[in-house]
Design a protein around this motif. Structure first.
Motif, PDB file in Angstrom:
ATOM      1  N   UNK A  86       0.832  -1.210   0.000  1.00 17.64           N
ATOM      2  CA  UNK A  86       0.000   0.000   0.000  1.00 17.64           C
ATOM      3  C   UNK A  86       0.869   1.264   0.000  1.00 17.64           C
ATOM      4  N   UNK A  87       1.991   1.223   0.730  1.00 14.72           N
ATOM      5  CA  UNK A  87       2.873   2.388   0.769  1.00 14.72           C
ATOM      6  C   UNK A  87       3.577   2.609  -0.575  1.00 14.72           C
ATOM      7  N   UNK A  88       3.677   1.546  -1.372  1.00 13.47           N
ATOM      8  CA  UNK A  88       4.262   1.674  -2.710  1.00 13.47           C
ATOM      9  C   UNK A  88       3.281   2.234  -3.728  1.00 13.47           C
ATOM     10  N   UNK A  89       2.064   2.444  -3.307  1.00 14.89           N
ATOM     11  CA  UNK A  89       0.947   2.645  -4.238  1.00 14.89           C
ATOM     12  C   UNK A  89       1.260   3.641  -5.353  1.00 14.89           C
ATOM     13  N   UNK A  90       1.752   4.810  -4.966  1.00 12.83           N
ATOM     14  CA  UNK A  90       2.043   5.851  -5.956  1.00 12.83           C
ATOM     15  C   UNK A  90       3.029   5.348  -7.001  1.00 12.83           C
ATOM     16  N   UNK A  91       4.019   4.570  -6.541  1.00 15.68           N
ATOM     17  CA  UNK A  91       5.100   4.154  -7.432  1.00 15.68           C
ATOM     18  C   UNK A  91       4.719   2.949  -8.288  1.00 15.68           C
ATOM     19  N   UNK A  92       3.730   2.170  -7.861  1.00 15.03           N
ATOM     20  CA  UNK A  92       3.302   1.021  -8.673  1.00 15.03           C
ATOM     21  C   UNK A  92       2.864   1.475 -10.054  1.00 15.03           C
TER      22      UNK A  92
END
Length: 393
Positions: A86-92
């Motif tokens: 979830x914390x990676x969301x922007x970068x996914x």
């Protein structure tokens, strides 16, 4: 001929990564994924891989570092679970739009809150529309094999999309299983040397990464990603056939278990398939024509192939280890029911949500799902609402 060993699912992933020998791995630990980067870091410190191991302060930074490395032409990986994903969301979304062929093992775990460290699929189901390929694994053997094949799939010039390789937290990630692992030379020969078409480190071929694209070009970028996802399906099958010739282990878009002449079936992901196969065998002994479909590939979604398998059934049920909160059922159920909409004769479709937060699912739970599916087939009518299996009312 491979070697039979006993490994946990996380150890199997770390071993696959060692044999692949990626150029860069960015690492941030999160339960129950921690073992993967912990085991892999020992390979780095022992000099068994040439990987640049990058420790970072968060999962957002892990994905950022992996994207940067991939954009520079490196074969790059990281790993995560749950809140980390979830914390990676922007970068996914950025990894997918940059067409970075990153491979990321994801150990499925519930999203908060309340805080929970055990298995469900809410993390990767939340990321299913981010433009990443998604492969799911029933056991340690499958997660090992999927890791190796995912590298070839992602890096194929007609695909160039990042891939998640999923397994169930604390069920297969920490459970010890027998599996066959291949020699290092076979794996490295199979994945081959990564030769990126573009790299930020080529001064004679300058390129722009991360440009602004408003109404003039944004739509075209997204359409190209969708087209790449469409192209991935036959490539996944081609690579699986090549892998089978080397190892003898066959993979497809999904596994059809006891589906010959089946009249009822259940669709599941990951480790629940093993328990469901036992129940299928029980029902077959009773004379019930029961079958099972275990999805391996969720993105791209195997629409035509699933329709072909479901078309002749009287009824089927889909078990979701995640809820969509749409009041229409879990994400897998809504997608599978929708692909049957245009069929002239539709099987009865039922949805079941189960196992959230690691709630155990046993034989009796799956027997109840099959029994409900059989009764729906006999009555010509299924349950009107999605049912929750194993929850206290």
């Amino acid at each position: 001929m491979g070697n039979r060993v006993a490994l946990t699912g996380n150890e199997a992933v770390a071993l696959a990564m060692k044999q692949i020998d990626p150029d860069v791995v960015a690492a941030y630990p999160i339960t129950p994924q921690t073992d993967i980067v912990q085991y892999f870091s020992s390979f780095v410190s022992d000099g068994k891989v040439r990987t640049e191991f990058v420790t970072v302060e968060s999962e957002h930074s892990a994905m950022s570092a992996t994207i940067a490395a991939s954009s520079a032409g490196a074969r790059a990986m990281t790993a995560t679970s749950s809140q980390g994903l979830a914390l990676m969301w922007e970068m996914l979304y950025i990894a997918a739009s940059y067409r970075n062929p990153i491979v990321m093992p994801v150990v499925n775990r519930a999203l908060s809150g309340p805080i929970n460290i055990h298995c469900d699929h809410s993390d990767t189901m939340g990321a299913r529309d981010s433009g990443w390929l998604q492969l799911y694994s029933e056991n340690a053997q499958e997660v090992y094999d999927n890791m190796i094949q995912a590298v070839r799939i992602s890096e194929h010039p007609d695909v160039l999309l990042p891939a998640m390789v999923c397994q169930d937290g604390f069920i297969t990630s920490h459970g010890l299983e027998n599996l066959v692992v291949e020699d290092d030379a076979l794996v490295r020969g199979f994945v081959g040397e990564y030769k990126p078409e573009h790299s930020l480190l080529e001064p004679k071929r300058p390129m722009t990464v991360g440009p602004l694209a408003l109404q003039n070009y944004y739509f075209e970028f997204r359409k190209q990603q969708a087209e790449a996802m469409h192209r991935a399906k036959p490539i996944i099958l081609d690579i699986a056939r090549e892998y089978e010739r080397l190892t003898g282990r066959r993979y497809g878009l999904f596994e059809a278990y006891q589906m010959d002449q089946a009249e009822v079936a259940v669709v599941v992901l990951n480790s629940t398939a093993g328990t469901a196969k036992v129940v299928v065998n029980e029902f077959r002994k009773r004379g019930v024509k029961a079958g099972l479909l275990k999805l391996r590939v969720l993105r791209p979604f195997p629409r035509e192939e699933l329709i072909e398998s479901l078309r002749g059934l009287k009824a089927f049920s889909v078990m979701d280890r995640a809820d969509s909160y749409s009041c229409l059922g879990g994400p897998l159920f809504t997608e599978i029911r929708s692909i049957m909409y245009e069929e002239a004769t539709k099987p009865i479709a039922q949805g079941f949500v189960y196992g959230l937060g690691g709630r155990d699912v046993g034989l009796d739970d799956i027997r109840a799902v099959y029994q409900s599916t059989v009764e729906a087939a006999e009555a010509g009518k299924g349950q009107s609402d999605v049912a929750y299996i194993g929850v206290r009312e």
